[in-house]
Motif scaffolding. Structure first.
Motif, mmCIF file in Angstrom:
data_model
loop_
_atom_site.group_PDB
_atom_site.id
_atom_site.type_symbol
_atom_site.label_atom_id
_atom_site.label_comp_id
_atom_site.label_asym_id
_atom_site.label_seq_id
_atom_site.Cartn_x
_atom_site.Cartn_y
_atom_site.Cartn_z
ATOM 1 N N LEU A 1 31.106 61.392 45.245
ATOM 2 C CA LEU A 1 30.152 60.868 46.223
ATOM 3 C C LEU A 1 30.676 59.593 46.875
ATOM 4 C CD1 LEU A 1 26.731 61.454 44.407
ATOM 5 C CD2 LEU A 1 27.616 62.663 46.414
ATOM 6 N N ARG A 2 31.371 58.759 46.098
ATOM 7 C CA ARG A 2 31.958 57.542 46.682
ATOM 8 C C ARG A 2 33.021 57.887 47.717
ATOM 9 N NH1 ARG A 2 34.016 52.416 44.001
ATOM 10 N NH2 ARG A 2 33.451 51.620 46.055
ATOM 11 N N LYS A 3 33.794 58.930 47.436
ATOM 12 C CA LYS A 3 34.803 59.361 48.406
ATOM 13 C C LYS A 3 34.136 59.796 49.713
ATOM 14 C CE LYS A 3 38.368 60.823 45.111
ATOM 15 N NZ LYS A 3 39.129 61.983 44.569
ATOM 16 N N VAL A 4 33.000 60.467 49.576
ATOM 17 C CA VAL A 4 32.254 60.880 50.772
ATOM 18 C C VAL A 4 31.815 59.650 51.558
ATOM 19 C CG1 VAL A 4 30.140 61.991 51.599
ATOM 20 C CG2 VAL A 4 31.477 63.055 49.773
ATOM 21 N N PRO B 1 35.928 58.191 57.131
ATOM 22 C CA PRO B 1 35.946 57.357 58.350
ATOM 23 C C PRO B 1 34.687 57.482 59.195
ATOM 24 C CG PRO B 1 38.079 58.389 58.029
ATOM 25 C CD PRO B 1 37.173 58.979 56.987
ATOM 26 N N ILE B 2 34.125 58.679 59.254
ATOM 27 C CA ILE B 2 32.974 58.897 60.114
ATOM 28 C C ILE B 2 31.680 58.308 59.533
ATOM 29 C CG2 ILE B 2 32.302 61.134 59.136
ATOM 30 C CD1 ILE B 2 31.796 62.081 62.009
ATOM 31 N N LYS C 1 25.154 51.909 57.794
ATOM 32 C CA LYS C 1 24.432 51.114 56.804
ATOM 33 C C LYS C 1 24.009 51.954 55.597
ATOM 34 C CE LYS C 1 20.410 48.151 56.123
ATOM 35 N NZ LYS C 1 19.176 47.560 56.711
ATOM 36 N N LEU C 2 23.523 53.172 55.859
ATOM 37 C CA LEU C 2 23.069 54.051 54.792
ATOM 38 C C LEU C 2 24.167 54.284 53.767
ATOM 39 C CD1 LEU C 2 20.998 56.125 53.601
ATOM 40 C CD2 LEU C 2 22.051 57.820 55.098
ATOM 41 N N PHE C 3 25.376 54.567 54.234
ATOM 42 C CA PHE C 3 26.468 54.896 53.322
ATOM 43 C C PHE C 3 27.102 53.638 52.716
ATOM 44 C CE2 PHE C 3 25.894 58.741 55.753
ATOM 45 C CZ PHE C 3 26.013 59.722 54.774
ATOM 46 N N LYS C 4 27.010 52.516 53.412
ATOM 47 C CA LYS C 4 27.456 51.255 52.828
ATOM 48 C C LYS C 4 26.592 50.903 51.618
ATOM 49 C CE LYS C 4 29.578 48.706 56.682
ATOM 50 N NZ LYS C 4 29.441 47.510 57.547
ATOM 51 N N ASN C 5 25.272 51.031 51.802
ATOM 52 C CA ASN C 5 24.349 50.747 50.697
ATOM 53 C C ASN C 5 24.531 51.734 49.549
ATOM 54 O OD1 ASN C 5 23.226 48.585 52.043
ATOM 55 N ND2 ASN C 5 21.526 49.763 52.903
ATOM 56 N N MET C 6 24.737 53.006 49.910
ATOM 57 C CA MET C 6 24.930 54.017 48.878
ATOM 58 C C MET C 6 26.211 53.756 48.104
ATOM 59 S SD MET C 6 25.139 58.184 49.191
ATOM 60 C CE MET C 6 23.443 58.347 49.721
ATOM 61 N N ASP C 7 27.263 53.351 48.800
ATOM 62 C CA ASP C 7 28.534 53.075 48.147
ATOM 63 C C ASP C 7 28.397 51.913 47.161
ATOM 64 O OD1 ASP C 7 31.438 53.370 47.816
ATOM 65 O OD2 ASP C 7 31.539 51.426 48.821
ATOM 66 N N LEU C 8 27.670 50.874 47.565
ATOM 67 C CA LEU C 8 27.459 49.716 46.697
ATOM 68 C C LEU C 8 26.710 50.128 45.426
ATOM 69 C CD1 LEU C 8 27.735 46.619 46.386
ATOM 70 C CD2 LEU C 8 25.513 46.402 47.526
ATOM 71 N N LEU D 1 26.500 53.222 44.161
ATOM 72 C CA LEU D 1 27.332 54.134 43.380
ATOM 73 C C LEU D 1 28.388 53.375 42.573
ATOM 74 C CD1 LEU D 1 27.896 57.036 45.930
ATOM 75 C CD2 LEU D 1 26.797 57.248 43.690
ATOM 76 N N LYS D 2 28.975 52.373 43.189
ATOM 77 C CA LYS D 2 29.994 51.578 42.497
ATOM 78 C C LYS D 2 29.407 50.941 41.241
ATOM 79 C CE LYS D 2 33.207 47.728 43.078
ATOM 80 N NZ LYS D 2 33.665 46.608 43.940
ATOM 81 N N SER D 3 28.198 50.402 41.371
ATOM 82 C CA SER D 3 27.545 49.769 40.235
ATOM 83 C C SER D 3 27.241 50.775 39.133
ATOM 84 C CB SER D 3 26.248 49.089 40.697
ATOM 85 O OG SER D 3 25.605 48.448 39.622
ATOM 86 N N VAL D 4 26.705 51.939 39.513
ATOM 87 C CA VAL D 4 26.368 52.971 38.528
ATOM 88 C C VAL D 4 27.624 53.477 37.821
ATOM 89 C CG1 VAL D 4 25.405 55.287 38.204
ATOM 90 C CG2 VAL D 4 24.276 53.683 39.749
ATOM 91 N N ILE D 5 28.711 53.655 38.571
ATOM 92 C CA ILE D 5 29.972 54.126 37.983
ATOM 93 C C ILE D 5 30.500 53.122 36.958
ATOM 94 C CG2 ILE D 5 32.422 54.529 38.495
ATOM 95 C CD1 ILE D 5 31.467 55.820 41.156
ATOM 96 N N GLU D 6 30.455 51.840 37.313
ATOM 97 C CA GLU D 6 30.951 50.799 36.408
ATOM 98 C C GLU D 6 30.168 50.816 35.096
ATOM 99 O OE1 GLU D 6 33.215 48.171 36.715
ATOM 100 O OE2 GLU D 6 33.798 48.200 38.816
#
Length: 541
Positions: free
Chosen positions: A362-365, A369-370, A375-382, A384-389
């Motif tokens: 999901l982080r790769k998604v 680039p697109i 904002k939606l995917f920036k927040n989701m990435d943040l 996801l990063k926390s949950v993965i850690e």
């Protein structure tokens, strides 16, 4: 410990000539013929070299407590440690051993009294006796979580060691000596000691022994104590199972968690839940995930409700209580455990199950680039990063996520002040409600944000972790936090919510009952008659 064993220890010390003719009481450090600080430092430099001796007079920590040191010696091996103890005995000095001194919020490398010789054991960092068949390993004080993780990875990644949310550079042995805990089925570190190698104050080394065997298990008396210096421990490892499935239990409100408590206890007791579950309130989740939001006024004190709203502005929602745990086993075992969790808790909570590989995908998604600038995917990435850690901790992967964000409002570690409180709470609705009420009142009174974690250490108890953050360079803030801490500490004492560990600013004299105090001090008198090792630590000596 039997009277016979105490007498045996005493005979050992008498034969070594350690008892002095004019020995003072156990609560005093012998003052006769004390040499000056300069003489101590000069002697240590001659003995061990300037590279291994620091002569700075004050310790550095994040709790606002300054203590002066005689000196600090970096100890590399047992022979050097024994030489330090002999030197201290000959010159009537007290010594304070540390593993790596990274227990931020409890005092780091700071002794609880002035004028001690600090023994830094971080250079004793050997890993030995890895037994892949019987799943065990031996480690010295300087071995960090990262060190052991990388070592096991190099050995084929067959096993994992339990890890805590502390820094990857934190000592495993040091955490165990403070009764620390992590996340996996081996998360209760105090219960998972297979053997200890201990150097007594007279320089003799003995092993506490493996069990089952005959006689008392002495390992426990060296945890949170000052009877000797632990130079090596043998710990169990967890054989990596076919599958690890992480899950998050989200309770929408407090009442839903209370309704689920009896079922949580039953699931923990039956070992359907075999990892340690950490339940975090919204403030803890936000503080673990990021720094204080830049768009808010620094004067604003965020409530639990405020933090929940900020967190749920992200696609990955959290609950009022969000609990992280893991299931371990083969596919069939996990399928059965998953079904039981859903059946027992589904009426009261949302449960999300996931594997690390799914989150990484999901982080790769999110990084496509697109999508990456939306904002939606920036927040989701943040998120996801926390949950993965944090999910990685369930796999034995140390993470710096929590320690990276420990600053919260402060600009640098040079400013950070932090005090941890860690009461043990019965896993019952009425006790948790009382605890929550008292805690909220004090935090509200002193205008503090309330980060709270409840870790289900077993089926009967939670360990609660709270912290009070401040700027340690601001005397007014330090005084403010000291008052808040003391008030809450005393409230917990009245309610019998005893801490699971103590910082160097805490006192332990009134925690033990009188008989336990007497027994501990008699043991100290027998093995350390001159009260040389960490006097008064944990109220002993």
């Amino acid at each position: 410990m039997s009277l016979g064993l105490l007498l045996k220890f005493e005979r050992i010390y008498m034969s070594k000539g350690i008892y002095m003719k004019n020995k003072q009481t156990q609560n005093e450090t012998i003052q006769e013929n004390r040499i000056s600080t300069e003489q101590v430092q000069e002697s240590l430099v001659r003995m061990f070299g300037a590279n291994n001796v620091q002569t700075g007079s004050e310790t550095q920590n994040h709790i606002g407590l300054q203590k002066t040191l005689m000196a600090s010696v970096k100890v590399h091996d047992r022979a050097m440690l024994k030489a330090c103890l002999n030197f201290a005995q000959q010159n009537s000095l007290s010594v304070y051993p540390i593993s790596k001194g990274m227990n931020i919020g409890y005092g780091k490398a700071t002794p609880n009294t002035n004028g001690q010789l600090l023994l830094d054991l971080s250079a004793m960092n050997r890993i030995s006796s890895y037994d892949s068949s019987f799943s065990s390993i031996e480690i010295e004080p300087g071995v960090s979580q990262k060190d052991l993780y990388l070592y096991l990875k190099e050995q084929g990644n067959i096993h994992m060691a339990d890890v805590t949310g502390a820094s990857p550079d934190a000592s495993i042995l040091g955490n165990t000596m403070e009764s620390g805990f992590g996340h996996t089925p081996l998360g209760d570190h105090r219960k998972n000691i297979l053997n200890m190698e201990v150097m007594l104050p007279n320089g003799e080394i003995f092993n506490t022994g493996s069990f089952p065997s005959y006689g008392p298990d002495l390992s426990g008396i060296f945890v949170q104590a000052n009877f000797g210096i632990v130079t090596k421990i043998k710990i169990p490892l967890f054989r990596r199972p076919e599958k690890v499935l992480s899950y998050v239990i989200k309770f929408k409100n407090e009442q839903d968690m209370y309704k689920a408590l009896p079922k949580l206890r039953a699931l923990r007791e039956s070992r359907v839940i075999d990892s340690l579950i950490h339940f975090a309130n919204p403030t803890r989740v936000l503080m673990s995930k990021q720094r204080f939001p830049e768009h808010l006024s620094p004067a604003q004190i965020l409530s639990e409700k405020d933090c929940l709203e900020l967190l749920n502005d992200s696609p990955l929602k959290v609950g009022f209580w969000s609990g992280l745990g893991g299931l371990y086993g083969d596919k069939d075992e996990i399928k059965l455990k998953k079904k039981k969790l859903k059946k027992q808790l589904g009426k009261h909570a949302q449960i999300a199950f996931f594997e690390l590989k799914q989150l990484n995908f999901l982080r790769k998604v999110c990084h496509l680039p697109i999508l990456k600038d939306l904002k939606l995917f920036k927040n989701m990435d943040l998120s996801l990063k926390s949950v993965i850690e944090f999910s990685g901790l369930l796999h034995g992967i140390p993470s710096s996520k929590a320690s990276d964000n420990i600053l919260w409002r402060e600009k640098s570690m040079d400013e950070l002040g932090i005090r941890w409180l860690c009461p043990v709470i019965p896993a019952s609705e009425d006790q948790i409600k009382i605890f929550r009420q008292v805690t909220k009142e004090v935090f509200r009174k002193y205008s503090l944000e309330l980060p709270m974690t409840l870790t289900m250490i077993n089926h009967t108890q939670f360990i609660c972790i709270l912290n009070m953050n401040f700027n340690k360079n601001n005397p007014a803030e330090l005084t403010h936090i000291d008052r808040a801490y003391k008030e809450l500490y005393n409230e917990y004492k009245k309610l019998n919510f005893k801490p699971y560990r103590l910082g160097v600013k805490d006192t332990a004299e009134d925690i033990y009952d009188p008989i336990k105090t007497q027994i501990l001090n008699e043991i100290k008198k027998a093995v350390d008659p001159s009260n040389m090792v960490a006097p008064k630590r944990y109220g002993i000596g």
